[in-house]
Enzyme design. Sequence first.
Site, PDB file in Angstrom:
ATOM      1  N   ARG A 168      31.062  61.840  97.028  1.00 52.93           N
ATOM      2  CA  ARG A 168      32.146  62.436  97.819  1.00 52.93           C
ATOM      3  C   ARG A 168      31.993  62.166  99.319  1.00 52.93           C
ATOM      4  NH1 ARG A 168      33.247  62.961  93.208  1.00 52.93           N
ATOM      5  NH2 ARG A 168      34.327  64.686  92.187  1.00 52.93           N
ATOM      6  N   SER A 242      38.102  70.318  93.969  1.00 49.13           N
ATOM      7  CA  SER A 242      36.813  70.993  94.161  1.00 49.13           C
ATOM      8  C   SER A 242      36.626  71.308  95.639  1.00 49.13           C
ATOM      9  CB  SER A 242      35.659  70.093  93.732  1.00 49.13           C
ATOM     10  OG  SER A 242      35.739  69.818  92.366  1.00 49.13           O
ATOM     11  N   GLU A 338      33.626  70.505 100.684  1.00 42.66           N
ATOM     12  CA  GLU A 338      34.017  69.134 100.364  1.00 42.66           C
ATOM     13  C   GLU A 338      35.247  68.661 101.146  1.00 42.66           C
ATOM     14  OE1 GLU A 338      35.334  65.922  99.094  1.00 42.66           O
ATOM     15  OE2 GLU A 338      36.289  67.370  97.779  1.00 42.66           O
TER      16      GLU A 338
HETATM   17  N1  EPU Z   1      31.209  75.852  85.428  1.00 47.44           N
HETATM   18  C1  EPU Z   1      31.161  77.220  85.265  1.00 47.44           C
HETATM   19  N2  EPU Z   1      32.184  77.975  85.780  1.00 47.44           N
HETATM   20  C2  EPU Z   1      33.235  77.434  86.430  1.00 47.44           C
HETATM   21  C3  EPU Z   1      33.285  76.022  86.598  1.00 47.44           C
HETATM   22  C4  EPU Z   1      32.248  75.253  86.093  1.00 47.44           C
HETATM   23  O1  EPU Z   1      30.244  77.764  84.682  1.00 47.44           O
HETATM   24  O2  EPU Z   1      34.118  78.178  86.855  1.00 47.44           O
HETATM   25  C5  EPU Z   1      30.112  75.023  84.869  1.00 47.44           C
HETATM   26  C6  EPU Z   1      30.289  74.715  83.395  1.00 47.44           C
HETATM   27  O3  EPU Z   1      29.057  74.852  82.779  1.00 47.44           O
HETATM   28  C7  EPU Z   1      30.671  73.257  83.366  1.00 47.44           C
HETATM   29  C8  EPU Z   1      30.004  72.732  84.613  1.00 47.44           C
HETATM   30  O4  EPU Z   1      30.037  73.814  85.541  1.00 47.44           O
HETATM   31  O5  EPU Z   1      30.190  72.643  82.233  1.00 47.44           O
HETATM   32  C9  EPU Z   1      30.712  71.537  85.199  1.00 47.44           C
HETATM   33  O6  EPU Z   1      32.096  71.838  85.360  1.00 47.44           O
HETATM   34  P1  EPU Z   1      33.227  70.699  85.320  1.00 47.44           P
HETATM   35  O7  EPU Z   1      32.993  69.762  84.211  1.00 47.44           O
HETATM   36  O8  EPU Z   1      34.548  71.371  85.442  1.00 47.44           O
HETATM   37  O9  EPU Z   1      32.939  69.839  86.608  1.00 47.44           O
HETATM   38  P2  EPU Z   1      32.516  70.233  88.086  1.00 47.44           P
HETATM   39  O10 EPU Z   1      31.101  69.824  88.304  1.00 47.44           O
HETATM   40  O11 EPU Z   1      32.885  71.637  88.394  1.00 47.44           O
HETATM   41  C10 EPU Z   1      33.097  67.861  89.042  1.00 47.44           C
HETATM   42  C11 EPU Z   1      33.884  67.294  90.165  1.00 47.44           C
HETATM   43  C12 EPU Z   1      35.371  67.274  89.833  1.00 47.44           C
HETATM   44  C13 EPU Z   1      35.557  66.426  88.577  1.00 47.44           C
HETATM   45  C14 EPU Z   1      34.716  67.009  87.436  1.00 47.44           C
HETATM   46  C15 EPU Z   1      34.714  66.131  86.223  1.00 47.44           C
HETATM   47  C16 EPU Z   1      32.647  67.750  92.196  1.00 47.44           C
HETATM   48  C17 EPU Z   1      32.582  68.520  93.478  1.00 47.44           C
HETATM   49  N3  EPU Z   1      33.662  68.036  91.380  1.00 47.44           N
HETATM   50  O12 EPU Z   1      33.465  69.229  88.917  1.00 47.44           O
HETATM   51  O13 EPU Z   1      36.044  66.648  90.889  1.00 47.44           O
HETATM   52  O14 EPU Z   1      36.925  66.382  88.190  1.00 47.44           O
HETATM   53  O15 EPU Z   1      33.326  67.122  87.863  1.00 47.44           O
HETATM   54  O16 EPU Z   1      34.015  64.962  86.470  1.00 47.44           O
HETATM   55  O17 EPU Z   1      31.807  66.885  91.968  1.00 47.44           O
HETATM   56  C18 EPU Z   1      37.205  67.071  92.948  1.00 47.44           C
HETATM   57  O18 EPU Z   1      36.290  66.448  93.516  1.00 47.44           O
HETATM   58  O19 EPU Z   1      38.163  67.560  93.590  1.00 47.44           O
HETATM   59  C19 EPU Z   1      37.126  67.269  91.508  1.00 47.44           C
HETATM   60  C20 EPU Z   1      38.025  68.007  90.843  1.00 47.44           C
END
Ligand code: EPU
Length: 342
Positions: A168, A242, A338
Amino acid sequence: MTTLLSLQTDYPLRKLNSFGIDAHAQEFLSIDHVAQLHALRANEALAGMPKLILGGGSNLVLPDQVPGLVVKIALAGKEIISEDDTHVYVRAEAGENWHEFVQWTLAQGFGGLENLSLIPGTVGAAPIQNIGAYGVEMQDVFHSLDAFDLGTGEVLTLRKPACRFAYRDSIFKHEYKDRMVILGVVFALPRRWEPKLGYADVTNYLAEKNIGAPTPADVGNAVIAIRQAKLPDPTVIGNAGSFFKNPVVSAELRDRLLQSHEKLVSYAQPSGDYKLAAGWLIEQCGWKGKNLGNAGVYEKQALVLVNRGGATGKEVRRLAHQIQLDVQKKFSVMLEVEPVFV
Ligand code: EPU
């Protein structure tokens, strides 16, 4: 004022930022041709003003009044520029909508960008934060970009190392911020495509649909369905995706946290460090679905801050700061914001 430029004063930006903040630009210009950037530099009054370069406005938190000049990049066009044995090279101008561009590549059977489907914003903004999702980052298929240097008036072609892409992040968030205007981006899409299926959400979706040998468009459709189920549509609920980066911490801190929080979500990194799921940390602090003023935390994904209606940039900042304090207190981890605060 040269006739090439049509300057507008006190211009409303609410529809030009995905958070839906009711901001106004002191002065506003829309650029649909490079000649206008040269004209902008030649105009003494405008050249000296502070500038905000605006793409799709999907990664920004704006104040009520944006001082100086907001330059909206509306350069349009996309084309296949060349092909060789290994790649198809496609170029899109900076003002093109990212998702429409991805769909255009998929409709022609070209793979590479499908995991990045439905990300809001423009093509020109994609390199700035090196957008990423479902195991792919933009830098994986990036070839080069052209940028206009507002300082010198030169158009530069930058290859991957010069852009300093990271998670990012890129040089456009640092040294080149508000100075380089990205004009167009070239992507190298692989001829021998293989699906990137590292995410369970994606493989589960394909299995449910009985798709054994997915095409790039199949993977794109999976990503679209997953995003629609998890993330708020910015045209309905204002947001900037995010709001925090997933923090990377030492193995030592991760082990310590695991002792008191056995459900801690963490991913081992090649460096030996661990990436923590910021959404999980925020949820554990009780913020999921909660509001502070008109800003809130999305009920289905705690990493996404949302506009509950009429939120100001100040309210979003206040909520983000409170979340940072709470996560720091509970987990000794400082979350890094971010989006860009103007
Ligand atoms: N989780 C929770 N509670 C929540 C959200 C997430 O417990 O409310 C935990 C869950 O265990 C889940 C894990 O976090 O398995 C990961 O969540 P998710 O797969 O939704 O992905 P993320 O790490 O929250 C990142 C990116 C997203 C991208 C997704 C999928 C960043 C900052 N964000 O989110 O990117 O779509 O992975 O690859 O790296 C963005 O940058 O705007 C964005 C949406």
